[in-house]
Motif scaffolding. Structure first.
Motif, PDB file in Angstrom:
ATOM      1  N   LEU A   1       0.801  -1.338   0.128  1.00 55.57           N
ATOM      2  CA  LEU A   1      -0.052  -0.016   0.083  1.00 55.57           C
ATOM      3  C   LEU A   1       0.722   1.415   0.036  1.00 55.57           C
ATOM      4  O   LEU A   1       0.612   1.991  -0.636  1.00 55.57           O
ATOM      5  CB  LEU A   1      -0.888   0.079   1.182  1.00 55.57           C
ATOM      6  N   ILE A   2       1.788   1.219   0.788  1.00 57.03           N
ATOM      7  CA  ILE A   2       2.814   2.550   0.971  1.00 57.03           C
ATOM      8  C   ILE A   2       3.486   2.602  -0.375  1.00 57.03           C
ATOM      9  O   ILE A   2       3.603   3.642  -0.883  1.00 57.03           O
ATOM     10  CB  ILE A   2       3.913   2.234   2.007  1.00 57.03           C
ATOM     11  N   LYS A   3       4.060   1.490  -1.107  1.00 60.75           N
ATOM     12  CA  LYS A   3       4.559   1.630  -2.365  1.00 60.75           C
ATOM     13  C   LYS A   3       3.439   2.213  -3.591  1.00 60.75           C
ATOM     14  O   LYS A   3       3.917   3.154  -4.279  1.00 60.75           O
ATOM     15  CB  LYS A   3       5.024   0.225  -2.915  1.00 60.75           C
ATOM     16  N   ASP A   4       2.297   1.824  -3.389  1.00 63.56           N
ATOM     17  CA  ASP A   4       1.298   2.345  -4.459  1.00 63.56           C
ATOM     18  C   ASP A   4       0.990   3.909  -3.989  1.00 63.56           C
ATOM     19  O   ASP A   4       1.130   4.512  -5.184  1.00 63.56           O
ATOM     20  CB  ASP A   4      -0.082   1.629  -3.973  1.00 63.56           C
ATOM     21  N   VAL A   5       1.118   4.138  -3.031  1.00 66.28           N
ATOM     22  CA  VAL A   5       1.054   5.717  -2.612  1.00 66.28           C
ATOM     23  C   VAL A   5       2.207   6.310  -3.099  1.00 66.28           C
ATOM     24  O   VAL A   5       2.262   7.817  -3.567  1.00 66.28           O
ATOM     25  CB  VAL A   5       0.595   5.858  -1.319  1.00 66.28           C
TER      26      VAL A   5
END
Length: 73
Positions: free
Chosen positions: A44-48
């Motif tokens: 999720l952090i990578k997507d953001v």
């Protein structure tokens, strides 16, 4: 996905204003997720991060110790 992206962005903004940075651990705590789910939080952090809403405090830090702030920070 948009709701989670927005929630993560707001979380990083609040932490930044409080003088902190987003970490995998702080986001797990925010979402009430067990430590065993750190991989899903990392995704999720990578997507953001790829959405250019957040940036790493120090891009040379080991992934385990990575901290993030808003792109405008």
């Amino acid at each position: 996905m948009e709701d989670k992206t927005w929630a993560i962005y707001l979380h990083v903004c609040v932490r930044y204003i409080d003088g902190n940075a987003l970490t995998n651990s702080s986001l797990r705590e925010r979402f009430g997720v067990a430590e065993s789910s750190s991989g899903s939080i990392s995704r999720l952090i990578k997507d953001v991060l790829n959405s250019k809403l957040i940036k790493p405090v120090d891009p040379n830090t080991a992934p385990r110790y990575m901290k993030y702030i808003p792109i405008w920070g």
